[in-house]
Design a protein around this motif. Structure first.
Motif, mmCIF file in Angstrom:
data_model
loop_
_atom_site.group_PDB
_atom_site.id
_atom_site.type_symbol
_atom_site.label_atom_id
_atom_site.label_comp_id
_atom_site.label_asym_id
_atom_site.label_seq_id
_atom_site.Cartn_x
_atom_site.Cartn_y
_atom_site.Cartn_z
ATOM 1 N N THR A 282 0.850 -1.183 0.000
ATOM 2 C CA THR A 282 0.000 0.000 0.000
ATOM 3 C C THR A 282 0.886 1.234 0.000
ATOM 4 N N LEU A 283 0.648 2.107 -0.959
ATOM 5 C CA LEU A 283 1.364 3.369 -1.065
ATOM 6 C C LEU A 283 0.437 4.498 -0.626
ATOM 7 N N PRO A 284 0.981 5.661 -0.253
ATOM 8 C CA PRO A 284 0.108 6.776 0.156
ATOM 9 C C PRO A 284 -0.923 7.108 -0.914
ATOM 10 N N ASN A 285 -2.150 7.321 -0.487
ATOM 11 C CA ASN A 285 -3.262 7.707 -1.368
ATOM 12 C C ASN A 285 -3.585 6.676 -2.448
ATOM 13 N N VAL A 286 -3.178 5.420 -2.227
ATOM 14 C CA VAL A 286 -3.457 4.352 -3.182
ATOM 15 C C VAL A 286 -4.017 3.166 -2.411
ATOM 16 N N LYS A 287 -5.006 2.514 -2.985
ATOM 17 C CA LYS A 287 -5.536 1.308 -2.355
ATOM 18 C C LYS A 287 -4.480 0.212 -2.355
ATOM 19 N N SER A 288 -4.631 -0.715 -1.449
ATOM 20 C CA SER A 288 -3.719 -1.852 -1.389
ATOM 21 C C SER A 288 -3.741 -2.585 -2.720
ATOM 22 N N SER A 289 -2.568 -3.002 -3.149
ATOM 23 C CA SER A 289 -2.502 -3.687 -4.432
ATOM 24 C C SER A 289 -1.432 -4.764 -4.393
ATOM 25 N N SER A 290 -1.476 -5.608 -5.391
ATOM 26 C CA SER A 290 -0.429 -6.621 -5.507
ATOM 27 C C SER A 290 0.820 -5.965 -6.087
ATOM 28 N N PHE A 291 1.894 -6.685 -6.052
ATOM 29 C CA PHE A 291 3.147 -6.209 -6.633
ATOM 30 C C PHE A 291 3.134 -6.479 -8.135
ATOM 31 N N SER A 292 3.653 -5.549 -8.919
ATOM 32 C CA SER A 292 3.767 -5.787 -10.357
ATOM 33 C C SER A 292 5.033 -6.584 -10.666
ATOM 34 N N PHE B 93 11.601 -16.485 1.239
ATOM 35 C CA PHE B 93 10.658 -15.397 1.017
ATOM 36 C C PHE B 93 10.008 -15.576 -0.343
ATOM 37 N N LYS B 94 8.711 -15.320 -0.389
ATOM 38 C CA LYS B 94 7.948 -15.391 -1.631
ATOM 39 C C LYS B 94 7.149 -14.103 -1.765
ATOM 40 N N ILE B 95 6.721 -13.831 -2.974
ATOM 41 C CA ILE B 95 5.946 -12.620 -3.211
ATOM 42 C C ILE B 95 4.932 -12.874 -4.324
ATOM 43 N N LEU B 96 3.727 -12.388 -4.136
ATOM 44 C CA LEU B 96 2.666 -12.506 -5.130
ATOM 45 C C LEU B 96 2.788 -11.333 -6.088
ATOM 46 N N THR B 97 3.052 -11.626 -7.356
ATOM 47 C CA THR B 97 3.185 -10.569 -8.356
ATOM 48 C C THR B 97 2.190 -10.763 -9.485
ATOM 49 N N SER B 98 1.775 -9.650 -10.050
ATOM 50 C CA SER B 98 0.856 -9.712 -11.195
ATOM 51 C C SER B 98 1.582 -10.091 -12.479
ATOM 52 N N SER B 99 2.902 -10.045 -12.481
ATOM 53 C CA SER B 99 3.671 -10.381 -13.690
ATOM 54 C C SER B 99 4.034 -11.856 -13.784
ATOM 55 N N ASN B 100 3.757 -12.625 -12.745
ATOM 56 C CA ASN B 100 4.097 -14.042 -12.757
ATOM 57 C C ASN B 100 3.156 -14.782 -13.712
ATOM 58 N N SER C 187 2.452 -17.838 -14.055
ATOM 59 C CA SER C 187 1.670 -18.906 -13.438
ATOM 60 C C SER C 187 0.598 -18.361 -12.496
ATOM 61 N N GLY C 188 0.641 -17.056 -12.235
ATOM 62 C CA GLY C 188 -0.384 -16.441 -11.401
ATOM 63 C C GLY C 188 -0.210 -16.665 -9.917
ATOM 64 N N GLY C 189 0.918 -17.162 -9.496
ATOM 65 C CA GLY C 189 1.130 -17.448 -8.085
ATOM 66 C C GLY C 189 2.282 -16.669 -7.492
ATOM 67 N N TYR C 190 2.812 -17.227 -6.442
ATOM 68 C CA TYR C 190 3.924 -16.605 -5.732
ATOM 69 C C TYR C 190 5.252 -16.937 -6.419
ATOM 70 N N GLU C 191 6.171 -15.975 -6.355
ATOM 71 C CA GLU C 191 7.525 -16.154 -6.886
ATOM 72 C C GLU C 191 8.509 -16.148 -5.723
ATOM 73 N N ASP C 192 9.609 -16.866 -5.882
ATOM 74 C CA ASP C 192 10.667 -16.835 -4.879
ATOM 75 C C ASP C 192 11.411 -15.511 -4.955
ATOM 76 N N VAL C 193 11.678 -14.916 -3.799
ATOM 77 C CA VAL C 193 12.536 -13.735 -3.724
ATOM 78 C C VAL C 193 13.968 -14.255 -3.631
ATOM 79 N N LYS C 194 14.793 -13.866 -4.581
ATOM 80 C CA LYS C 194 16.194 -14.309 -4.615
ATOM 81 C C LYS C 194 17.035 -13.240 -3.924
ATOM 82 N N LEU C 195 17.507 -13.549 -2.731
ATOM 83 C CA LEU C 195 18.207 -12.555 -1.922
ATOM 84 C C LEU C 195 19.432 -11.996 -2.614
ATOM 85 N N GLU C 196 20.082 -12.799 -3.442
ATOM 86 C CA GLU C 196 21.280 -12.329 -4.133
ATOM 87 C C GLU C 196 20.991 -11.295 -5.222
ATOM 88 N N LYS C 197 19.718 -11.093 -5.562
ATOM 89 C CA LYS C 197 19.365 -10.155 -6.630
ATOM 90 C C LYS C 197 19.125 -8.717 -6.150
#
Length: 115
Positions: free
Chosen positions: A56-66, A91-98, A100-110
């Motif tokens: 959630t960003l200021p003045n924006v409704k909660s949203s998924s990550f792009s 760590f995983k994250i739900l993104t709209s760009s995935n 498969s439509g699901g969660y992606e692994d967060v790669k700490l080295e990135k």
């Protein structure tokens, strides 16, 4: 960074053998910075994994990550806190760009070096 934690239990009907048709238990986190709030959850059956599901960003409704926000200093600080202070390892994250439509692994080295 301010972290709010709330425990949850979501279970279905119990059968004659004591089993549930579904059973979810864990913790929901709200991680607030001055400019952004992240939503995440962990489950008791996988206690070393934290999954981010909203931002959630200021003045924006909660949203998924792009995308996975490797470039965001606040996200990096959040990941490090949960890893170093609370013992989470995955760590995983739900993104709209995935695709498969699901969660992606967060790669700490990135995470970028400029953080």
């Amino acid at each position: 960074m301010e972290i709010k934690k709330e425990h949850f239990l979501d279970k279905g009907e119990q059968d004659e053998h004591g089993f549930y048709d579904y059973y979810y238990e864990g913790d929901v986190y709200e991680i607030a910075f001055d400019t952004v709030v992240y939503g995440a959850r962990s489950y008791t059956d996988n206690p070393q994994e934290l999954s981010f599901h909203s931002r959630t960003l200021p003045n924006v409704k909660s949203s998924s990550f792009s995308h996975i926000p490797y470039e965001e200093k606040n996200f990096f600080e959040c990941i490090n806190h949960f890893k170093d202070k609370l013992g989470f390892k995955n760590f995983k994250i739900l993104t709209s760009s995935n695709p498969s439509g699901g969660y992606e692994d967060v790669k700490l080295e990135k995470f970028t070096d400029n953080l």
